[in-house]
Design an enzyme around this catalytic site. Structure first.
Site, PDB file in Angstrom:
ATOM      1  N   ASP A  80       0.840  -1.202   0.000  1.00  0.00           N
ATOM      2  CA  ASP A  80       0.000   0.000   0.000  1.00  0.00           C
ATOM      3  C   ASP A  80       0.873   1.248   0.000  1.00  0.00           C
ATOM      4  O   ASP A  80       1.691   1.451   0.891  1.00  0.00           O
ATOM      5  CB  ASP A  80      -0.873   0.005   1.266  1.00  0.00           C
ATOM      6  N   TYR A  85       2.709  10.007   0.057  1.00  0.00           N
ATOM      7  CA  TYR A  85       3.703   9.420   0.978  1.00  0.00           C
ATOM      8  C   TYR A  85       5.137   9.648   0.493  1.00  0.00           C
ATOM      9  O   TYR A  85       6.076   9.476   1.257  1.00  0.00           O
ATOM     10  CB  TYR A  85       3.498   7.905   1.144  1.00  0.00           C
ATOM     11  N   LYS A 114      -2.767   6.010  -4.326  1.00  0.00           N
ATOM     12  CA  LYS A 114      -3.922   6.873  -4.029  1.00  0.00           C
ATOM     13  C   LYS A 114      -3.788   8.250  -4.671  1.00  0.00           C
ATOM     14  O   LYS A 114      -2.696   8.806  -4.769  1.00  0.00           O
ATOM     15  CB  LYS A 114      -4.068   7.035  -2.500  1.00  0.00           C
ATOM     16  N   HIS A 147      -7.921   9.334  -1.977  1.00  0.00           N
ATOM     17  CA  HIS A 147      -7.310   9.320  -0.644  1.00  0.00           C
ATOM     18  C   HIS A 147      -8.230   9.908   0.438  1.00  0.00           C
ATOM     19  O   HIS A 147      -8.297   9.414   1.560  1.00  0.00           O
ATOM     20  CB  HIS A 147      -5.975  10.074  -0.689  1.00  0.00           C
TER      21      HIS A 147
HETATM   22  N1  LIG Z   1      -5.756   6.044   3.526  1.00  0.00           N
HETATM   23  C1  LIG Z   1      -5.308   6.782   4.516  1.00  0.00           C
HETATM   24  O1  LIG Z   1      -5.768   7.902   4.734  1.00  0.00           O
HETATM   25  C2  LIG Z   1      -4.248   6.219   5.417  1.00  0.00           C
HETATM   26  C3  LIG Z   1      -3.958   6.852   6.632  1.00  0.00           C
HETATM   27  C4  LIG Z   1      -2.988   6.286   7.460  1.00  0.00           C
HETATM   28  C5  LIG Z   1      -2.317   5.134   7.065  1.00  0.00           C
HETATM   29  N2  LIG Z   1      -2.592   4.547   5.852  1.00  0.00           N
HETATM   30  C6  LIG Z   1      -1.877   3.318   5.393  1.00  0.00           C
HETATM   31  O2  LIG Z   1      -1.895   2.362   6.450  1.00  0.00           O
HETATM   32  C7  LIG Z   1      -0.559   1.992   6.780  1.00  0.00           C
HETATM   33  C8  LIG Z   1      -0.451   1.602   8.244  1.00  0.00           C
HETATM   34  O3  LIG Z   1      -0.843   2.646   9.096  1.00  0.00           O
HETATM   35  P1  LIG Z   1       0.185   3.524   9.967  1.00  0.00           P
HETATM   36  O4  LIG Z   1       1.497   3.546   9.302  1.00  0.00           O
HETATM   37  O5  LIG Z   1      -0.495   4.795  10.255  1.00  0.00           O
HETATM   38  O6  LIG Z   1       0.281   2.767  11.376  1.00  0.00           O
HETATM   39  P2  LIG Z   1       0.531   1.279  11.904  1.00  0.00           P
HETATM   40  O7  LIG Z   1       0.852   0.361  10.787  1.00  0.00           O
HETATM   41  O8  LIG Z   1      -0.598   0.942  12.801  1.00  0.00           O
HETATM   42  O9  LIG Z   1       1.804   1.490  12.836  1.00  0.00           O
HETATM   43  C9  LIG Z   1       3.073   1.724  12.322  1.00  0.00           C
HETATM   44  C10 LIG Z   1       4.049   1.851  13.488  1.00  0.00           C
HETATM   45  O10 LIG Z   1       4.105   0.632  14.226  1.00  0.00           O
HETATM   46  C11 LIG Z   1       5.433   0.182  14.337  1.00  0.00           C
HETATM   47  N3  LIG Z   1       5.379  -1.284  14.273  1.00  0.00           N
HETATM   48  C12 LIG Z   1       5.009  -2.039  13.203  1.00  0.00           C
HETATM   49  N4  LIG Z   1       5.027  -3.348  13.527  1.00  0.00           N
HETATM   50  C13 LIG Z   1       5.424  -3.430  14.816  1.00  0.00           C
HETATM   51  C14 LIG Z   1       5.633  -4.515  15.705  1.00  0.00           C
HETATM   52  N5  LIG Z   1       5.419  -5.774  15.317  1.00  0.00           N
HETATM   53  N6  LIG Z   1       6.057  -4.231  16.969  1.00  0.00           N
HETATM   54  C15 LIG Z   1       6.274  -2.961  17.361  1.00  0.00           C
HETATM   55  N7  LIG Z   1       6.078  -1.881  16.564  1.00  0.00           N
HETATM   56  C16 LIG Z   1       5.658  -2.122  15.302  1.00  0.00           C
HETATM   57  C17 LIG Z   1       6.183   0.813  13.194  1.00  0.00           C
HETATM   58  O11 LIG Z   1       7.545   0.980  13.524  1.00  0.00           O
HETATM   59  P3  LIG Z   1       8.789   0.698  12.518  1.00  0.00           P
HETATM   60  O12 LIG Z   1       8.385   1.065  11.133  1.00  0.00           O
HETATM   61  O13 LIG Z   1       9.847   1.583  13.069  1.00  0.00           O
HETATM   62  O14 LIG Z   1       9.123  -0.754  12.648  1.00  0.00           O
HETATM   63  C18 LIG Z   1       5.470   2.142  13.060  1.00  0.00           C
HETATM   64  O15 LIG Z   1       5.982   3.071  13.986  1.00  0.00           O
HETATM   65  C19 LIG Z   1       0.247   3.224   6.379  1.00  0.00           C
HETATM   66  O16 LIG Z   1       1.632   2.963   6.296  1.00  0.00           O
HETATM   67  C20 LIG Z   1      -0.404   3.578   5.075  1.00  0.00           C
HETATM   68  O17 LIG Z   1       0.050   2.720   4.050  1.00  0.00           O
HETATM   69  C21 LIG Z   1      -3.557   5.063   5.039  1.00  0.00           C
END
Ligand SMILES: NC(=O)c1ccc[n+]([C@@H]2O[C@H](COP(=O)([O-])OP(=O)(O)OC[C@H]3O[C@@H](n4cnc5c(N)ncnc54)[C@H](OP(=O)(O)O)[C@@H]3O)[C@@H](O)[C@H]2O)c1
Ligand SMILES: *[C@@H]1O[C@H](CO)[C@@H](O)[C@H](O)[C@H]1NC(C)=O
Length: 339
Positions: A80, A85, A114, A147
């Site tokens: 994704d 980004y 997106k 998005h």
């Molecule tokens: N459509 C939208 O509006 C929208 C909005 C937000 C997000 N997104 C998408 O959703 C994806 C995921 O959401 P997000 O990035 O906001 O948050 P998330 O995936 O819930 O959390 C990411 C964080 O968790 C840490 N992490 C990941 N796996 C871990 C584990 N097993 N143990 C401990 N820490 C861990 C990562 O650290 P490290 O990377 O340092 O390991 C990072 O700091 C985004 O990357 C994006 O692609 C879309």
């Protein structure tokens, strides 16, 4: 008897075919979309997030490429990204490298990007996708998403283009074969209903924040009734203390009850959370640029939770969003409750 060698030859062949298929399909099962395409039920997020001081984290140029390569090696087949980004180039470079190495073929992968908010004009959509494809160095994406329902110009003034018109551009992108499937992010139920009433092409996917504190039961029921698959962004919500706001409801990753469930399956608390989301029928897309975490996060397809454990996990649903986008609250298309 000639049947014995023939039979064993067939068995060997079947085993080889099964092994090759497992390799190709990756670790996660697939869900079917309402346009007949398939989507792997687990993906890698590539948004680098916000800095503590404010503003987006700037990519260095290799961290996402490395993460996508580890992910593909670990059995991820779904990545994704988004124009905003600034990671499309790295995602594309990693895919190119894994194809070059013979690990996967393009058709084995499901790539999502997106449309950003400043390209909502109907005729801006296809050119915006072409720009993303250029960065990805791909001929098509598997999924293109609007998005946000909110349009604004680069100078932050709202663009009042109706997202119904933006959707016409998305449909055109699909007809041109530049996107195999199309969908939206961050639309509420009313906006989805309005969109569907306007067009014969339904969104295949809704991507929204969905995690323990924000389980979206109403939106899930609605999407299920309309055949829209849901992708869960920010799947860890406020699980990790460094991201959780002071007022974020529990649990944190150290929660003793979650730890007990994790220990039972020889898994970690983050893996239990991701498994729960898969069992809800949504597609978690956790982001990590840490090799061990990238690998561990997808290692959740060899156990399932009991009804009691799921009931415990359900109890954390507090209608609480981790990603606050209050700065757009004055938009006519702001999708969330304003308080
Ligand atoms: N459509 C939208 O509006 C929208 C909005 C937000 C997000 N997104 C998408 O959703 C994806 C995921 O959401 P997000 O990035 O906001 O948050 P998330 O995936 O819930 O959390 C990411 C964080 O968790 C840490 N992490 C990941 N796996 C871990 C584990 N097993 N143990 C401990 N820490 C861990 C990562 O650290 P490290 O990377 O340092 O390991 C990072 O700091 C985004 O990357 C994006 O692609 C879309
Ligand atoms: C922002 O950009 C739009 C489109 O170019 C323009 O119409 C509008 O006047 C601009 N607003 C401001 C405050 O500069």
């Amino acid at each position: 008897m000639a049947t014995r060698p023939v039979l064993s030859a067939i068995l060997v062949l079947a085993t080889v075919v099964a092994a090759v298929c497992a390799e190709v399909t990756g670790k996660a099962p697939s869900l079917e979309l309402n346009d007949g395409k398939k989507i792997p039920q687990f993906g890698l997020g590539t948004w680098l997030g916000f800095q503590k001081a404010g503003g987006p984290v700037k990519p260095t140029g290799t961290e996402v490429k490395a993460a996508v390569e580890w992910a593909i090696d670990a059995g991820y087949r779904h990545i994704d990204t988004a124009y905003i980004y600034d990671t499309e180039g790295q995602v594309g470079a990693a895919i190119k490298e894994k194809i070059r190495q013979g690990v996967v073929k393009r058709e084995d992968l499901f790539v999502t990007t997106k449309l950003w908010n400043d390209k909502h004009a109907r005729d801006a959509v296809v050119p915006a996708l072409r720009e993303s494809l250029k960065k990805l160095d791909l001929e098509y994406v598997d999924l293109y998403l609007i998005h946000w329902p909110i349009g604004h110009y680069p100078n932050i003034t709202y663009d009042d283009t109706d997202y119904v018109d933006t959707w016409k551009g998305m449909v055109e992108a699909r007809e041109l074969g530049l996107a195999r499937s199309i969908g939206v992010c961050n639309f509420n139920q009313e906006q989805l209903e309005r969109l569907m009433a306007s067009s014969p092409v339904k969104p295949a996917v809704l991507q929204v924040e969905l995690n323990l504190n924000l389980q979206q039961p109403e939106l899930r029921a609605f999407c299920k009734s309309k055949g829209i698959v849901m992708m869960a962004y920010t799947p860890f919500g406020s699980l990790f203390p460094d991201k959780a706001a002071a007022d974020a409801p529990p649990p944190r990753v150290s929660d003793p009850e979650l730890k007990t469930i994790a220990d039972k399956y020889k898994k970690t608390v983050p893996q239990i959370v991701l498994r729960y989301l898969v069992e809800l029928g949504v597609i978690p897309i956790p982001k990590s640029i840490t090799k061990k975490r990238v690998e561990a996060n997808i290692d959740i397809f060899d156990f399932s939770l009991t009804p009691e454990e799921k009931a415990k996990l359900k109890s954390y649903d507090k209608h609480y969003g981790t990603i606050a986008v209050k700065f757009w609250a004055s938009s006519k298309d702001y999708p969330f409750e304003k308080n």
